[in-house]
Design an enzyme around this catalytic site. Sequence first.
Site, PDB file in Angstrom:
ATOM      1  N   HIS A 407      20.713  20.283  44.175  1.00 39.25           N
ATOM      2  CA  HIS A 407      21.857  19.565  44.936  1.00 39.25           C
ATOM      3  C   HIS A 407      21.541  18.679  43.298  1.00 39.25           C
ATOM      4  O   HIS A 407      22.576  18.362  43.664  1.00 39.25           O
ATOM      5  CB  HIS A 407      21.935  18.645  45.858  1.00 39.25           C
ATOM      6  CG  HIS A 407      22.616  17.855  46.142  1.00 39.25           C
ATOM      7  ND1 HIS A 407      23.545  17.247  46.776  1.00 39.25           N
ATOM      8  CD2 HIS A 407      22.187  16.194  44.912  1.00 39.25           C
ATOM      9  CE1 HIS A 407      24.130  16.001  46.619  1.00 39.25           C
ATOM     10  NE2 HIS A 407      23.779  15.392  45.327  1.00 39.25           N
ATOM     11  N   GLU A 408      20.241  18.143  43.661  1.00 36.57           N
ATOM     12  CA  GLU A 408      20.143  17.610  41.507  1.00 36.57           C
ATOM     13  C   GLU A 408      20.670  18.438  40.677  1.00 36.57           C
ATOM     14  O   GLU A 408      21.169  17.578  39.423  1.00 36.57           O
ATOM     15  CB  GLU A 408      19.111  16.842  42.191  1.00 36.57           C
ATOM     16  CG  GLU A 408      18.470  15.354  42.832  1.00 36.57           C
ATOM     17  CD  GLU A 408      19.306  14.899  42.975  1.00 36.57           C
ATOM     18  OE1 GLU A 408      20.401  14.543  42.511  1.00 36.57           O
ATOM     19  OE2 GLU A 408      19.999  13.968  44.440  1.00 36.57           O
ATOM     20  N   HIS A 411      24.692  18.261  39.918  1.00 35.67           N
ATOM     21  CA  HIS A 411      24.767  16.807  39.261  1.00 35.67           C
ATOM     22  C   HIS A 411      24.779  17.516  37.906  1.00 35.67           C
ATOM     23  O   HIS A 411      26.246  17.347  36.642  1.00 35.67           O
ATOM     24  CB  HIS A 411      24.410  15.986  39.559  1.00 35.67           C
ATOM     25  CG  HIS A 411      24.389  15.315  41.049  1.00 35.67           C
ATOM     26  ND1 HIS A 411      25.883  14.914  40.829  1.00 35.67           N
ATOM     27  CD2 HIS A 411      23.706  14.825  42.100  1.00 35.67           C
ATOM     28  CE1 HIS A 411      25.264  14.630  42.451  1.00 35.67           C
ATOM     29  NE2 HIS A 411      24.123  14.435  42.890  1.00 35.67           N
TER      30      HIS A 411
HETATM   31 ZN   LIG Z   1      23.908  13.870  44.839  1.00 36.59          ZN
END
Ligand SMILES: [Zn+2]
Length: 601
Positions: A407-408, A411
């Site tokens: 998820h990170e 980004h």
């Molecule tokens: Zn996030």
Amino acid sequence: MSFRDALTLIYVASLCVHFASSLPWHGSVRHSTHRRRELAKGLIFETYHPISFFETFGPGVDHPLFKRSDATLNESALSFVHSKLDLKPGDALVHASYEGSSARYAYLRQHIQGIPVANAVANVAFNKDSKVVAFGSSFLQQVPKPPSGIPTIDVQNAIKTAESALGGRHVPDNHPDSSGIQYVLQGDGTLALTHVFQVSNETTGAWFEAFVDAHSGKLLSVTDYVAHATYRALPIQKQDLTEGFEDIVDPEDMASSPLGWHNDGKTVSNTTAGNNALAYKGVQTNVTTESQDNLTFIYTQDTATVPTTTANLDAARVNAFYVVNKMHDVAYRYGFTEAAFNFQTDNFNHSGRGNDRIIVSVQTTPGTDNAYFTAQPDGVNGQIHLYLFDYTSPGRDSALENDIVVHEITHGITNRMTGGGTASCLQSLEAGGLGEGWSDAMAEWTEHSSADIADYVLGAYVTNNPAGVRTHPYSTNTATNPLRYSSVAALDEVHAIGEVWANILHNVYAALVQAHGYSQTALTDPSGTEGNVVFMHLFIDALPLQPCNPTFVNARDAWIQADVNRYAGANKCLLWKAFASRGLGVSAADYADDSSVPTGC
Ligand SMILES: [Zn+2]
Ligand SMILES: *[C@@H]1O[C@H](CO)[C@@H](O)[C@H](O)[C@H]1NC(C)=O
Ligand SMILES: *[C@@H]1O[C@H](CO)[C@@H](O)[C@H](O)[C@H]1NC(C)=O
Ligand SMILES: *[C@@H]1O[C@H](CO)[C@@H](O)[C@H](O)[C@H]1NC(C)=O
Ligand SMILES: *[C@@H]1O[C@H](CO)[C@@H](O)[C@H](O)[C@H]1NC(C)=O
Ligand SMILES: *[C@@H]1O[C@H](CO)[C@@H](O)[C@H](O)[C@H]1NC(C)=O
Ligand SMILES: *[C@@H]1O[C@H](CO)[C@@H](O)[C@H](O)[C@H]1NC(C)=O
Ligand SMILES: [Ca+2]
């Protein structure tokens, strides 16, 4: 579409913005142009991000230089932007451009009297036939009278103002896109001359691009480079760590990382530091060294003891290093390359800026129950902070939950690929929400292992809760997950908005896999025709097509156009049906659902 239509549309778009700020009941439109948030303790700040005009052209349209075979990408993009907008020479300059595998992309910035306008940007994409397939723009068509281009407040005073307002220290930075003197268009339609520079706080992890008015000395706007994740507390239900470790042999993909994971062209390491990633605790020299010769990193994690024991810390750094490198290699295969502004120390003579591998801090202190990514412009390191979670005793380490790490990292991918490497184009509330959605959708995509489309839950391990950290599982079942495009109107937090987009993408994924099957080798082979391969191509291809601060509608249009560029529109009706099934049909607008699909679908 004619030149005149473009003008009208842009004018209407800015009118909407104007009305939105004076009519409170029309407030949801502000999702796509504004963002209100607490930037530092007690500092609640609203930023303005002009609406981007966005149009896609299916098989493509000609640009003025199409007959000139020697026209460069930059020249073609400039000529097209000049043909669409009423500009004088020098009003638009290319700030980044590159060639991807299914299209070529150029990113431009508006200049007024030689000074760039920070939030007036444009993007143009060309297909293999050199036809224009996408055009996004937030350029000003009627340029308001600009204030003098010569500052009356000097930069040192501006820095003092921003440091005290944002609670941080000025970071000397020479990146041309995020420093110097720039104009900023404000929500009231006026231009301000600003000093632009960066301010960070090492304790809180905050990192901002600050815009201080060079005539009044006021802090006018900020870009928040940090994408935060917030993990909601849910009733705790005891659950064991279910997925065991494996000894993974040679996971590096030499097509993506030609010198492997421990060699940046100058230095060869035997630690969790390499060309794509550096995993450390506390200080960047605090890495894990191989446990045996020849890059063997075997550290056995013991869930019965606290995460901070030496063996557990080593296991955490090794896993974080493995996941970040693996995602580098996977995303590279699908187009997140050096030229597309990825994160590497050495770019091996490809274009784009190097010296920006992702640095991953594990067991970050102080703090618990969080993880976040700081994405800055191409050429500045990406930074992930992973924290310990204290929902259980002993606590759990988010470096050992791959969906959080993926998820990170995502980004970083979405912030760099939207808007040409500036990391400043997912700033409006709605675009920030899309960012969270892509990050969840990428985590889900990496965890599929068969054609089964199970419901997907994120963050269940660290929180020790099978319901995870979101309000609903991602699901094809509308009873399990009722979120639709119209849900966005009532939401004012990026993760909540992200759930709507991630659930739409879950349904797009399901439709593609049902239609085209599942590839077991999608992580290393992007040449397959299976649904999960197609999904990742469209996911990555859509990012550089969409405009700065995209809306859900723009993001959907970019997927449809990406399918035209790569697959000649073979999935057009499938995609429209999936988007329309959650309210994002042809006439969806202003958070009103529409379930219609184009005629013929
Ligand atoms: Zn996030
Ligand atoms: C296109 O513009 C970019 C950004 O200004 C620049 O780095 C690049 O060298 C230009 N390419 C050509 C072929 O002129
Ligand atoms: C960073 O933030 C902390 C916590 O809010 C604060 O105490 C500190 O003064 C800040 N640092 C700077 C340089 O402003
Ligand atoms: C470096 O790692 C050790 C454990 O290997 C840890 O005890 C120490 O706190 C770390 N140093 C810093 C500055 O965080
Ligand atoms: C790792 O490399 C360093 C520097 O080359 C060397 O001193 C050390 O012995 C190596 N460690 C192991 C475990 O091989
Ligand atoms: C490490 O590599 C060297 C040189 O290739 C080889 O001779 C040695 O057997 C390897 N050691 C292990 C433990 O694989
Ligand atoms: C990059 O270019 C330099 C100079 O042309 C050359 O010496 C070097 O080998 C190249 N590196 C790679 C990885 O191709
Ligand atoms: Ca880079």
